[in-house]
Design a protein around this motif. Structure first.
Motif, mmCIF file in Angstrom:
data_model
loop_
_atom_site.group_PDB
_atom_site.id
_atom_site.type_symbol
_atom_site.label_atom_id
_atom_site.label_comp_id
_atom_site.label_asym_id
_atom_site.label_seq_id
_atom_site.Cartn_x
_atom_site.Cartn_y
_atom_site.Cartn_z
ATOM 1 N N LYS A 248 23.902 37.464 39.857
ATOM 2 C CA LYS A 248 24.477 36.166 40.221
ATOM 3 C C LYS A 248 25.047 35.459 38.992
ATOM 4 O O LYS A 248 26.088 34.782 39.065
ATOM 5 C CB LYS A 248 23.421 35.293 40.895
ATOM 6 N N ALA A 249 24.380 35.580 37.847
ATOM 7 C CA ALA A 249 24.893 34.972 36.617
ATOM 8 C C ALA A 249 26.230 35.586 36.219
ATOM 9 O O ALA A 249 27.164 34.886 35.797
ATOM 10 C CB ALA A 249 23.870 35.131 35.490
ATOM 11 N N ILE A 250 26.345 36.910 36.371
ATOM 12 C CA ILE A 250 27.609 37.581 36.055
ATOM 13 C C ILE A 250 28.704 37.124 37.008
ATOM 14 O O ILE A 250 29.847 36.888 36.600
ATOM 15 C CB ILE A 250 27.425 39.111 36.106
ATOM 16 N N ASP A 251 28.362 36.986 38.298
ATOM 17 C CA ASP A 251 29.350 36.510 39.264
ATOM 18 C C ASP A 251 29.851 35.116 38.890
ATOM 19 O O ASP A 251 31.044 34.813 39.018
ATOM 20 C CB ASP A 251 28.741 36.486 40.665
ATOM 21 N N GLY A 252 28.943 34.259 38.433
ATOM 22 C CA GLY A 252 29.363 32.925 37.992
ATOM 23 C C GLY A 252 30.273 32.985 36.783
ATOM 24 O O GLY A 252 31.268 32.241 36.701
ATOM 25 N N SER A 253 29.975 33.878 35.852
ATOM 26 C CA SER A 253 30.824 34.027 34.663
ATOM 27 C C SER A 253 32.201 34.564 35.036
ATOM 28 O O SER A 253 33.209 34.198 34.416
ATOM 29 C CB SER A 253 30.145 34.963 33.655
ATOM 30 N N ILE A 254 32.256 35.436 36.024
ATOM 31 C CA ILE A 254 33.554 35.958 36.477
ATOM 32 C C ILE A 254 34.423 34.822 37.006
ATOM 33 O O ILE A 254 35.626 34.732 36.701
ATOM 34 C CB ILE A 254 33.347 37.040 37.553
ATOM 35 N N VAL A 255 33.833 33.930 37.778
ATOM 36 C CA VAL A 255 34.591 32.806 38.328
ATOM 37 C C VAL A 255 35.095 31.895 37.216
ATOM 38 O O VAL A 255 36.278 31.510 37.187
ATOM 39 C CB VAL A 255 33.733 32.013 39.338
ATOM 40 N N THR A 256 34.221 31.545 36.276
ATOM 41 C CA THR A 256 34.643 30.641 35.194
ATOM 42 C C THR A 256 35.683 31.293 34.297
ATOM 43 O O THR A 256 36.588 30.616 33.793
ATOM 44 C CB THR A 256 33.430 30.206 34.361
ATOM 45 N N THR A 257 35.592 32.596 34.088
ATOM 46 C CA THR A 257 36.604 33.293 33.280
ATOM 47 C C THR A 257 37.950 33.284 33.995
ATOM 48 O O THR A 257 39.003 33.140 33.354
ATOM 49 C CB THR A 257 36.163 34.731 33.000
ATOM 50 N N ARG A 258 37.938 33.419 35.301
ATOM 51 C CA ARG A 258 39.189 33.305 36.052
ATOM 52 C C ARG A 258 39.787 31.909 35.895
ATOM 53 O O ARG A 258 41.012 31.758 35.783
ATOM 54 C CB ARG A 258 38.930 33.604 37.530
ATOM 55 N N TYR A 259 38.928 30.885 35.914
ATOM 56 C CA TYR A 259 39.423 29.527 35.696
ATOM 57 C C TYR A 259 40.058 29.385 34.312
ATOM 58 O O TYR A 259 41.077 28.708 34.145
ATOM 59 C CB TYR A 259 38.279 28.520 35.838
ATOM 60 N N GLN A 260 39.452 30.021 33.311
ATOM 61 C CA GLN A 260 39.996 29.968 31.947
ATOM 62 C C GLN A 260 41.382 30.605 31.891
ATOM 63 O O GLN A 260 42.292 30.082 31.242
ATOM 64 C CB GLN A 260 39.043 30.679 30.975
ATOM 65 N N ILE A 261 41.538 31.725 32.559
ATOM 66 C CA ILE A 261 42.854 32.379 32.584
ATOM 67 C C ILE A 261 43.869 31.485 33.275
ATOM 68 O O ILE A 261 45.017 31.345 32.818
ATOM 69 C CB ILE A 261 42.763 33.748 33.278
ATOM 70 N N ALA A 262 43.474 30.850 34.373
ATOM 71 C CA ALA A 262 44.384 29.954 35.089
ATOM 72 C C ALA A 262 44.840 28.815 34.193
ATOM 73 O O ALA A 262 46.021 28.425 34.209
ATOM 74 C CB ALA A 262 43.704 29.410 36.339
ATOM 75 N N ALA A 263 43.921 28.260 33.391
ATOM 76 C CA ALA A 263 44.291 27.183 32.468
ATOM 77 C C ALA A 263 45.288 27.676 31.428
ATOM 78 O O ALA A 263 46.229 26.959 31.063
ATOM 79 C CB ALA A 263 43.040 26.616 31.796
ATOM 80 N N LEU A 264 45.105 28.901 30.943
ATOM 81 C CA LEU A 264 46.053 29.465 29.981
ATOM 82 C C LEU A 264 47.430 29.656 30.613
ATOM 83 O O LEU A 264 48.454 29.585 29.921
ATOM 84 C CB LEU A 264 45.534 30.800 29.450
ATOM 85 N N LEU A 265 47.451 29.898 31.916
ATOM 86 C CA LEU A 265 48.725 30.071 32.606
ATOM 87 C C LEU A 265 49.422 28.743 32.866
ATOM 88 O O LEU A 265 50.588 28.722 33.269
ATOM 89 C CB LEU A 265 48.506 30.778 33.949
ATOM 90 N N GLY A 266 48.697 27.636 32.650
ATOM 91 C CA GLY A 266 49.260 26.334 32.972
ATOM 92 C C GLY A 266 49.195 26.045 34.455
ATOM 93 O O GLY A 266 50.006 25.272 34.978
#
Length: 504
Positions: A248-266
């Motif tokens: 579950k912790a890894i699943d949460g990190s996957i979601v937050t990492t996707r959010y980080q990529i989205a922020a980099l995309l603007g």
């Protein structure tokens, strides 16, 4: 050339010679820049020892599409999207546009200026002041139209040097924009690699859950036959719950990492949720290009930007020195000035003026010297910044190469350990099923196998991350867009900058 043009040229040369004589005569009484200078020079790559840490290996410089080597079409699409939509790219473009506008302003100072004006004034003149009868005491309408022109001769190059400084700053801003672009693409690639790492670790965590579910079932069977107690059952259940929590912790990190990529995309965070699982490959073989230290100064945008700033400050110092010499402005105006509209367009209303204006600083309470000292301080800072940028760049290349070679060595041992741990885990589980060993042995073997799998996965992801960082350290496919001859001249000018500006 006409006789009039020759006469004009002789007149200008004569004027400059006359001003020079005048300056020499009164220089002791005027402000001057005696004693203000700099001894700083930019460093050359060959001054640093790099033969062992950054060896020539016959490799190639990264291409602008260096991320394609990993064979993931989604990564390429994400990088393209980031370059189109990220606000940081828009900020960089705005800074380049600002620098371009400033250079146009500096260019305008080197050209003649022309203006036209018209004014209409209704005024009652005093009957007891300077204006005589019959105008005194009456109301009059004054119409005035003037066409004027002015030009600063710039005999000492103040405006020309300011223009050159502005153009160099523009080049630096354009290189800065490339730094931003490289930083953004590198961040997208490394964050994407982190997402790939999390998915691999998730696979390992799922395998671990399946393994511990099997151990739990085996323990229940052994309890029924009297081989184990409830202690072993609770231990198996605790380990299973721990593994599920880790997943579950890894699943949460996957979601937050996707959010980080989205922020980099603007883009908004929902954009990150649409990113599929990465499919990154190994990438190209790592080999450094030949003649790396010398060529790196034209391949790293941060070094190029720092070099252009040194060049800009070289010209700003020269411009500041020219402030100590006389300013000579030529101006002329022609127009019409008359009371009332009836006489406004007649020849008698014509007004004409022309003449030079000379300004020579004699006493300014040290303002010009302080200004020149400031330019020299900025020049010294720019040189130090360039030198530090070069040192940092060489260190980054050497560090990433050393990390890659170290990771390659670690991977061999880690994969050997992984194979042995996996085999031990299989044997322990087989013996546990047969009642030949206890649960503790199985759990220890299982933990060792899990750690070995995670170690190999992390090393593989670290290796790719270091490869991305090395591509960035080598400039990410950037090459100085300015003309090669101009670039060489700029470097030569900056290398001898202190001597050049001291000679003025």
């Amino acid at each position: 050339m006409s006789s009039q043009s020759k006469a004009t040229g002789h007149a200008v040369r004569g004027l400059k010679a006359g001003i020079s004589v005048m300056c020499a005569a009164v220089l002791s009484a005027c402000v001057n820049y005696a004693g203000i200078h700099s001894d700083q020079q930019i460093a050359q790559p060959q001054h640093y020892a790099t033969q062992q840490s950054v060896p020539a290996q016959g490799g190639r410089w990264p291409a602008p599409d260096w991320a394609d080597q990993f064979g993931d079409a989604q990564l390429k699409a994400l990088i393209d999207e980031a370059l189109r939509g990220s606000p940081t790219i828009d900020q960089a473009r705005a800074r380049v546009a600002s620098a371009a506008a400033y250079s146009e302003t500096a260019k305008a100072a080197t050209l003649p200026h022309a203006d036209a004006s018209y004014s209409y004034t209704r005024e009652q003149y005093s009957g007891t002041a300077l204006v005589p009868p019959p105008v005194a005491g009456t109301w009059q309408s004054e119409n005035k139209g003037v066409l004027s022109a002015s030009y600063e001769l710039d005999l000492w190059g103040k405006n020309r040097e300011a223009l050159r400084a502005a153009l160099s700053q523009l080049q630096a801003s354009e290189a800065d924009a490339q730094v931003v672009q490289l930083t953004l693409t590198t961040a997208v690639a490394r964050t994407y690699n982190q997402l790939a790492r999390l998915y691999v670790l998730r696979d390992i965590a799922q395998q671990e859950i399946a393994q511990r579910e099997q151990i739990d079932r085996l323990t229940a069977g052994r309890i029924a036959t009297g081989l184990d107690t409830e202690v072993e059952r609770k231990t198996a259940q605790a380990n299973l719950a721990t593994s599920r929590a880790a997943l579950k912790a890894i699943d949460g990190s996957i979601v937050t990492t996707r959010y980080q990529i989205a922020a980099l995309l603007g883009a908004g965070p929902d954009r990150g949720l649409a990113i599929a699982r990465p499919e990154l490959g190994v990438g190209d073989e790592v080999r450094l290009p030949d003649n790396l230290p010398a060529d790196l100064v034209g391949r790293r945008p941060d070094i190029v930007a720092a070099r252009w700033r040194v060049d800009a400050l070289t010209h700003e110092v020269k411009s500041a020195k020219a402030e100590f010499y006389p300013d000579i402005n030529l101006s002329a105006a022609i127009g019409l000035d008359a009371f009332g509209f009836g006489r406004f367009l007649t020849a008698a209303s014509r007004t004409v003026s022309a003449g030079p204006a000379i300004h020579l600083p004699i006493f300014d309470a040290g303002e010009l010297r302080a200004q020149l000292k400031g330019r020299y301080a900025e020049f010294d800072y720019a040189v130090a910044t360039y030198n530090q940028t070069l040192v940092t760049a060489l260190s980054e290349v050497a560090t990433q190469l050393a990390d890659i070679r170290s990771t390659d060595g670690q991977l061999i041992d880690a994969q050997t350990a992984q194979s042995a741990a996996r085999r031990a885990d299989e044997l322990a589980l087989t013996q546990y099923k047969a009642g030949l060993t206890n649960q503790l042995t199985v759990l220890n073997a299982d933990t060792n196998a899990l750690s070995a799998d995670q170690a190999v996965a992390n090393l593989l992801m670290n290796r790719r991350d270091q490869q991305i960082a090395l591509a960035a350290a080598l400039g990410g496919g950037y090459t100085d867009a300015s003309d090669a001859a101009a670039t060489a001249a700029t470097a030569a000018t900056a290398d001898a900058a202190s001597a050049s500006i001291a000679a003025r």
